[in-house]
Design a protein around this motif. Structure first.
Motif, PDB file in Angstrom:
ATOM      1  N   LEU A  59     -12.791   8.153  25.303  1.00  0.00           N
ATOM      2  CA  LEU A  59     -12.939   7.481  24.027  1.00  0.00           C
ATOM      3  C   LEU A  59     -12.937   5.969  24.210  1.00  0.00           C
ATOM      4  N   SER A  60     -13.858   5.312  23.532  1.00  0.00           N
ATOM      5  CA  SER A  60     -13.920   3.859  23.533  1.00  0.00           C
ATOM      6  C   SER A  60     -13.912   3.385  22.083  1.00  0.00           C
ATOM      7  N   ALA A  61     -14.599   2.308  21.791  1.00  0.00           N
ATOM      8  CA  ALA A  61     -14.605   1.718  20.452  1.00  0.00           C
ATOM      9  C   ALA A  61     -15.171   2.702  19.434  1.00  0.00           C
ATOM     10  N   PHE A  62     -14.509   2.777  18.270  1.00  0.00           N
ATOM     11  CA  PHE A  62     -14.991   3.664  17.212  1.00  0.00           C
ATOM     12  C   PHE A  62     -14.491   3.216  15.858  1.00  0.00           C
ATOM     13  N   GLN A  63     -15.100   3.787  14.821  1.00  0.00           N
ATOM     14  CA  GLN A  63     -14.687   3.607  13.430  1.00  0.00           C
ATOM     15  C   GLN A  63     -14.555   5.001  12.827  1.00  0.00           C
ATOM     16  N   GLY A  64     -13.396   5.294  12.258  1.00  0.00           N
ATOM     17  CA  GLY A  64     -13.197   6.592  11.628  1.00  0.00           C
ATOM     18  C   GLY A  64     -11.812   7.132  11.907  1.00  0.00           C
ATOM     19  N   THR A  65     -11.677   8.429  11.711  1.00  0.00           N
ATOM     20  CA  THR A  65     -10.384   9.083  11.897  1.00  0.00           C
ATOM     21  C   THR A  65     -10.055   9.246  13.380  1.00  0.00           C
ATOM     22  N   VAL A  66      -8.853   9.732  13.648  1.00  0.00           N
ATOM     23  CA  VAL A  66      -8.424   9.963  15.030  1.00  0.00           C
ATOM     24  C   VAL A  66      -9.458  10.836  15.739  1.00  0.00           C
ATOM     25  N   ALA A  67      -9.591  10.638  17.057  1.00  0.00           N
ATOM     26  CA  ALA A  67     -10.649  11.320  17.798  1.00  0.00           C
ATOM     27  C   ALA A  67     -10.125  11.920  19.093  1.00  0.00           C
ATOM     28  N   CYS A  68     -10.897  12.834  19.641  1.00  0.00           N
ATOM     29  CA  CYS A  68     -10.608  13.374  20.968  1.00  0.00           C
ATOM     30  C   CYS A  68     -10.691  12.212  21.960  1.00  0.00           C
ATOM     31  N   THR A  69      -9.809  12.208  22.948  1.00  0.00           N
ATOM     32  CA  THR A  69      -9.790  11.078  23.881  1.00  0.00           C
ATOM     33  C   THR A  69     -10.557  11.330  25.173  1.00  0.00           C
ATOM     34  N   ARG A  70     -10.669  12.594  25.578  1.00  0.00           N
ATOM     35  CA  ARG A  70     -11.384  12.932  26.809  1.00  0.00           C
ATOM     36  C   ARG A  70     -12.279  14.139  26.567  1.00  0.00           C
ATOM     37  N   ILE A  71     -13.489  14.077  27.111  1.00  0.00           N
ATOM     38  CA  ILE A  71     -14.439  15.183  26.981  1.00  0.00           C
ATOM     39  C   ILE A  71     -15.071  15.428  28.346  1.00  0.00           C
ATOM     40  N   ALA A  72     -14.978  16.636  28.830  1.00  0.00           N
ATOM     41  CA  ALA A  72     -15.543  16.986  30.135  1.00  0.00           C
ATOM     42  C   ALA A  72     -17.074  17.022  30.071  1.00  0.00           C
ATOM     43  N   LYS A  73     -17.699  16.724  31.193  1.00  0.00           N
ATOM     44  CA  LYS A  73     -19.155  16.775  31.288  1.00  0.00           C
ATOM     45  C   LYS A  73     -19.618  18.191  30.968  1.00  0.00           C
ATOM     46  N   GLY A  74     -20.564  18.289  30.049  1.00  0.00           N
ATOM     47  CA  GLY A  74     -21.100  19.592  29.652  1.00  0.00           C
ATOM     48  C   GLY A  74     -20.357  20.249  28.504  1.00  0.00           C
ATOM     49  N   ARG A  75     -19.206  19.719  28.097  1.00  0.00           N
ATOM     50  CA  ARG A  75     -18.403  20.290  27.009  1.00  0.00           C
ATOM     51  C   ARG A  75     -18.727  19.610  25.684  1.00  0.00           C
ATOM     52  N   GLY A  76     -18.798  20.389  24.640  1.00  0.00           N
ATOM     53  CA  GLY A  76     -19.057  19.834  23.320  1.00  0.00           C
ATOM     54  C   GLY A  76     -20.411  19.155  23.256  1.00  0.00           C
ATOM     55  N   VAL A  77     -20.724  18.599  22.099  1.00  0.00           N
ATOM     56  CA  VAL A  77     -22.014  17.942  21.909  1.00  0.00           C
ATOM     57  C   VAL A  77     -22.101  16.680  22.772  1.00  0.00           C
ATOM     58  N   CYS A  78     -21.027  15.906  22.847  1.00  0.00           N
ATOM     59  CA  CYS A  78     -21.040  14.681  23.660  1.00  0.00           C
ATOM     60  C   CYS A  78     -21.232  14.995  25.137  1.00  0.00           C
ATOM     61  N   GLY A  79     -20.457  15.932  25.650  1.00  0.00           N
ATOM     62  CA  GLY A  79     -20.564  16.304  27.058  1.00  0.00           C
ATOM     63  C   GLY A  79     -21.901  16.921  27.403  1.00  0.00           C
ATOM     64  N   GLN A  80     -22.490  17.657  26.445  1.00  0.00           N
ATOM     65  CA  GLN A  80     -23.809  18.252  26.667  1.00  0.00           C
ATOM     66  C   GLN A  80     -24.897  17.185  26.668  1.00  0.00           C
ATOM     67  N   SER A  81     -24.778  16.214  25.757  1.00  0.00           N
ATOM     68  CA  SER A  81     -25.751  15.114  25.723  1.00  0.00           C
ATOM     69  C   SER A  81     -25.725  14.349  27.046  1.00  0.00           C
ATOM     70  N   TRP A  82     -24.529  14.094  27.547  1.00  0.00           N
ATOM     71  CA  TRP A  82     -24.378  13.401  28.828  1.00  0.00           C
ATOM     72  C   TRP A  82     -24.974  14.226  29.963  1.00  0.00           C
ATOM     73  N   ALA A  83     -24.613  15.504  30.035  1.00  0.00           N
ATOM     74  CA  ALA A  83     -25.077  16.368  31.127  1.00  0.00           C
ATOM     75  C   ALA A  83     -26.593  16.557  31.102  1.00  0.00           C
ATOM     76  N   LYS A  84     -27.177  16.675  29.903  1.00  0.00           N
ATOM     77  CA  LYS A  84     -28.617  16.909  29.766  1.00  0.00           C
ATOM     78  C   LYS A  84     -29.420  15.615  29.695  1.00  0.00           C
ATOM     79  N   ASN A  85     -28.698  14.479  29.547  1.00  0.00           N
ATOM     80  CA  ASN A  85     -29.360  13.188  29.423  1.00  0.00           C
ATOM     81  C   ASN A  85     -30.373  13.193  28.277  1.00  0.00           C
TER      82      ASN A  85
END
Length: 159
Positions: A59-85
């Motif tokens: 997790l880095s800079a954000f605006q909004g409610t509390v957030a997940c702090t760590r996401i593994a590569k390939g996990r969730g939408v963020c990790g999938q976006s990273w893994a699939k580029n």
């Protein structure tokens, strides 16, 4: 104003805002998050950055409610976006395989890769909303431009 008009006004505003923040990556990401959230009223806008070991997003800079702090590569939408580029648009997060629910209020999501100038992935821009089907190809197009502007103007090597 429609969505395209809001993005069209936002991009030069963001360019001016970032003009002096090229050596302050976290400030640039924070201001970008704030500008997007204020312009569109989305539920959550922020960035997850690839850590040094390249095994997870943090997790880095954000605006909004509390957030997940760590996401593994390939996990969730963020990790999938990273893994699939690739940008991923999720109309209904409850129907997306392996969605990580940082907030039960989130209903739709878009995640866009953020690059360093050398072309490697620095992180992702993550945007969530409380309504279903908030994001579409228009958002994917303009949020890609937002991330490209960050790549152009901000020295992520300094991060």
């Amino acid at each position: 104003m429609n969505k395209t008009e809001r993005y069209t006004q936002l991009l030069p505003q963001l360019r001016a805002l970032l003009a002096d923040d090229g050596d302050l990556p976290i400030a640039a990401l924070a201001n970008t998050s704030a500008l997007l959230k204020e312009t569109f009223g989305w539920f959550w806008v922020g960035f997850y950055l690839v850590n040094q070991s390249e095994k997870e997003l943090q997790l880095s800079a954000f605006q909004g409610t509390v957030a997940c702090t760590r996401i593994a590569k390939g996990r969730g939408v963020c990790g999938q976006s990273w893994a699939k580029n690739q940008t991923i648009v999720v109309p209904n997060v409850h129907e997306h395989p392996d969605h990580i629910a940082c907030s039960s209020l989130s209903q739709s999501e878009i995640v866009v890769p953020l690059y360093r100038r050398n072309g490697s992935i620095h992180g992702v821009l993550d945007v969530d909303d409380t309504e279903l089907s908030t994001f579409d190809d228009t958002d994917a197009h303009y949020l890609r431009q937002v991330c490209d502007l960050l790549t152009e103007l901000v020295d992520f090597q300094a991060a």
